[in-house]
Design an enzyme around this catalytic site. Structure first.
Site, PDB file in Angstrom:
ATOM      1  N   LYS A  38       6.509   7.361  -7.347  1.00  0.00           N
ATOM      2  CA  LYS A  38       6.081   6.047  -6.969  1.00  0.00           C
ATOM      3  C   LYS A  38       4.890   5.797  -6.050  1.00  0.00           C
ATOM      4  CE  LYS A  38       8.291   1.772  -4.701  1.00  0.00           C
ATOM      5  NZ  LYS A  38       9.402   1.446  -3.889  1.00  0.00           N
ATOM      6  N   SER A 114      12.856 -15.706  -8.768  1.00  0.00           N
ATOM      7  CA  SER A 114      13.097 -15.223 -10.162  1.00  0.00           C
ATOM      8  C   SER A 114      13.347 -16.144 -10.911  1.00  0.00           C
ATOM      9  CB  SER A 114      14.038 -14.053  -9.895  1.00  0.00           C
ATOM     10  OG  SER A 114      14.328 -13.265 -11.250  1.00  0.00           O
ATOM     11  N   TYR A 143      21.675 -10.731  -7.494  1.00  0.00           N
ATOM     12  CA  TYR A 143      20.057 -10.781  -7.514  1.00  0.00           C
ATOM     13  C   TYR A 143      19.643 -12.147  -7.416  1.00  0.00           C
ATOM     14  CZ  TYR A 143      15.279 -10.679  -8.785  1.00  0.00           C
ATOM     15  OH  TYR A 143      13.914 -10.644  -9.026  1.00  0.00           O
ATOM     16  N   LYS A 184      10.991   2.458 -12.115  1.00  0.00           N
ATOM     17  CA  LYS A 184      11.898   1.390 -12.218  1.00  0.00           C
ATOM     18  C   LYS A 184      13.331   1.953 -12.913  1.00  0.00           C
ATOM     19  CE  LYS A 184      11.408  -3.089 -12.223  1.00  0.00           C
ATOM     20  NZ  LYS A 184      10.965  -4.412 -12.715  1.00  0.00           N
ATOM     21  N   SER A 209      23.752  -9.024 -30.673  1.00  0.00           N
ATOM     22  CA  SER A 209      23.647 -10.309 -30.224  1.00  0.00           C
ATOM     23  C   SER A 209      25.167 -10.689 -30.268  1.00  0.00           C
ATOM     24  CB  SER A 209      23.040 -11.501 -30.915  1.00  0.00           C
ATOM     25  OG  SER A 209      23.343 -12.822 -30.590  1.00  0.00           O
TER      26      SER A 209
END
Length: 328
Positions: A38, A114, A143, A184, A209
Site C-alpha cells: 500500500k 457512497s 457500510y 483492496k 443474474s
C-alpha cells in the site's frame, strides 16, 4: 495544509496526486500502511507528513490554525464487512469528530459518502439533501448504512442552523475504478480483477443474474474513472463557496458485460465472458442498477466532463496495469 485521511488508499492517493500536480505542497496523509504494498500508492508523492489514525488527535491539536482543508476518505469501505462496531468506530465516530473539529477551527471539510446509501435504488438516485428524501433511503449493508447515517446527521445539523465548517461537501461516490487499488483485494474494481485473465486471452466469470428480466452480465452500474473523481474534489478545493451533498458518477449506467468487454478490447483481445454463481449471502444485498443523477453538482457550477467507459478502461489498462510500475 491539506490533510487527507485514507490518503494511502485508492481514492485518497489519487486525490493526493491530483493536488500535488496542481501545486499544493503541504500535504499530510493519515492512514495505516501495514506490511503490504500500500505504501507504493504514495511513494511518488512529496508529502509533508504521514501519521496514523491513532496519532490524529495529537496532530490536530498541534496544527490547529494551519490546516485549511480536511479531505476525509478514510473508512472501512468493504460492503461485505460484518463487524458493525468496527464500522461505527471508523466510519461514523471519526467523521463526526472531524466535522466538529473543522467547525471549531474554521477548516473546510470534504468527506466520502457512497452510492451504497441508495440501497436497491427503489427510491432512485437523487442526491437531495433534505431529511425527508434521506429518510426514504434503505442501504443494503452496514457500510452503506454508516455513510447514510452520517449524511442524515449532517443534514439535521445544517437544517437546524447549527454551526458548520466554512465549506463542507459530502460526495456519494459510485463505482470508481483506476490505479492504486491493488491493496483492496476482493473489493478492487472488476477492471483490475479481469486484467490478468484478459491479457492471457482467458475467460473471466462474472456473476449470474438472479433477477427476472436482467440477463447474466446485464447488471448495471455507474462506473466512473478515478481522474474524474479527482477533478470534482479539486474543483471543490478551488471553490470554497460551494457546500452540499453531491453524487459523483457519470450519469450513465453501463453493464458489467460492457465493462469486462472493454478490458479485453483494451488489450486487443476478443471478450471471453463466463458466468458464475453469486454467493448466496450476497444475493439479498446486491444492487442491480445504479445511475447517478448529476443535476445538483451541475447546478452548483461544476464544469467538468466525464470520461466514457471505454476510454477510462483503456487508460487504466494501457497506462497503468500494463506497465511494470502500475502505481500512480
Amino acid at each position: 495544509m491539506i490533510l487527507v485521511t485514507g490518503g494511502a488508499g485508492f481514492i485518497g492517493s489519487n486525490i493526493l496526486a491530483g493536488l500535488e500536480a496542481r501545486g499544493f505542497d503541504d500535504l499530510v496523509v493519515v492512514d495505516r500502511l501495514r506490511d503490504g504494498d500500500k505504501w507504493r500508492n504514495i511513494a511518488k508523492r512529496a508529502l509533508a507528513d504521514i501519521i496514523t489514525p491513532a496519532d490524529l488527535p495529537a496532530f490536530l491539536a498541534a496544527h490547529q490554525g494551519e490546516i485549511a482543508v480536511i479531505i476525509h476518505m478514510g473508512a472501512i469501505s468493504a460492503t461485505t464487512e460484518t463487524d458493525v462496531d468496527r464500522i461505527v468506530a471508523n466510519n461514523v465516530r471519526l467523521t463526526l469528530d472531524l466535522w466538529s473539529w473543522c467547525t471549531r477551527h474554521g477548516a473546510r471539510f470534504i468527506y466520502a459518502s457512497s452510492a451504497a446509501t441508495y440501497g436497491a435504488g427503489d427510491e432512485g438516485f437523487d442526491d437531495a439533501f433534505t431529511p425527508e428524501a434521506l429518510a426514504r433511503l434503505r442501504p443494503l449493508n452496514p457500510y452503506g448504512w454508516s455513510k447514510h447515517m452520517i449524511d442524515r446527521r449532517l443534514c439535521a445539523l445544517v437544517r437546524s442552523g447549527a454551526a458548520t465548517p466554512p465549506q463542507w461537501a459530502g460526495l456519494k461516490f459510485f463505482n470508481v475504478y483506476g490505479p492504486n487499488e491493488a491493496h483492496k483485494g476482493p473489493m478492487r474494481s472488476v477492471v483490475h480483477q479481469i486484467h490478468p485473465f484478459a491479457r492471457e486471452g482467458k475467460p473471466f466469470g462474472l456473476f449470474k443474474s438472479y433477477r427476472e428480466g436482467i440477463p447474466d452480465g446485464g447488471q448495471l452500474r455507474d462506473f466512473i474513472w478515478v481522474d474524474d473523481v479527482v477533478d470534482v474534489v479539486s474543483w471543490l478545493v478551488d471553490t470554497p463557496t460551494v457546500s452540499g451533498l453531491f453524487n459523483v458518477g457519470t450519469g450513465q449506467a453501463r453493464s458489467f458485460a460492457d465493462l469486462a468487454s472493454a478490458v479485453y478490447r483494451a488489450l486487443d483481445q476478443a471478450p471471453r465472458l463466463e458466468y458464475r454463481d453469486m454467493p448466496e449471502s450476497l444475493r439479498p444485498r446486491y444492487q442491480y442498477f445504479t445511475e447517478a443523477r448529476m443535476d445538483r453538482l451541475r447546478q452548483a457550477g461544476y464544469p467538468g466532463s466525464f470520461t466514457p467507459l471505454e476510454e477510462g478502461v483503456r487508460r487504466y489498462v494501457q497506462d497503468y496495469l500494463e506497465k511494470s510500475d502500475p502505481f500512480r
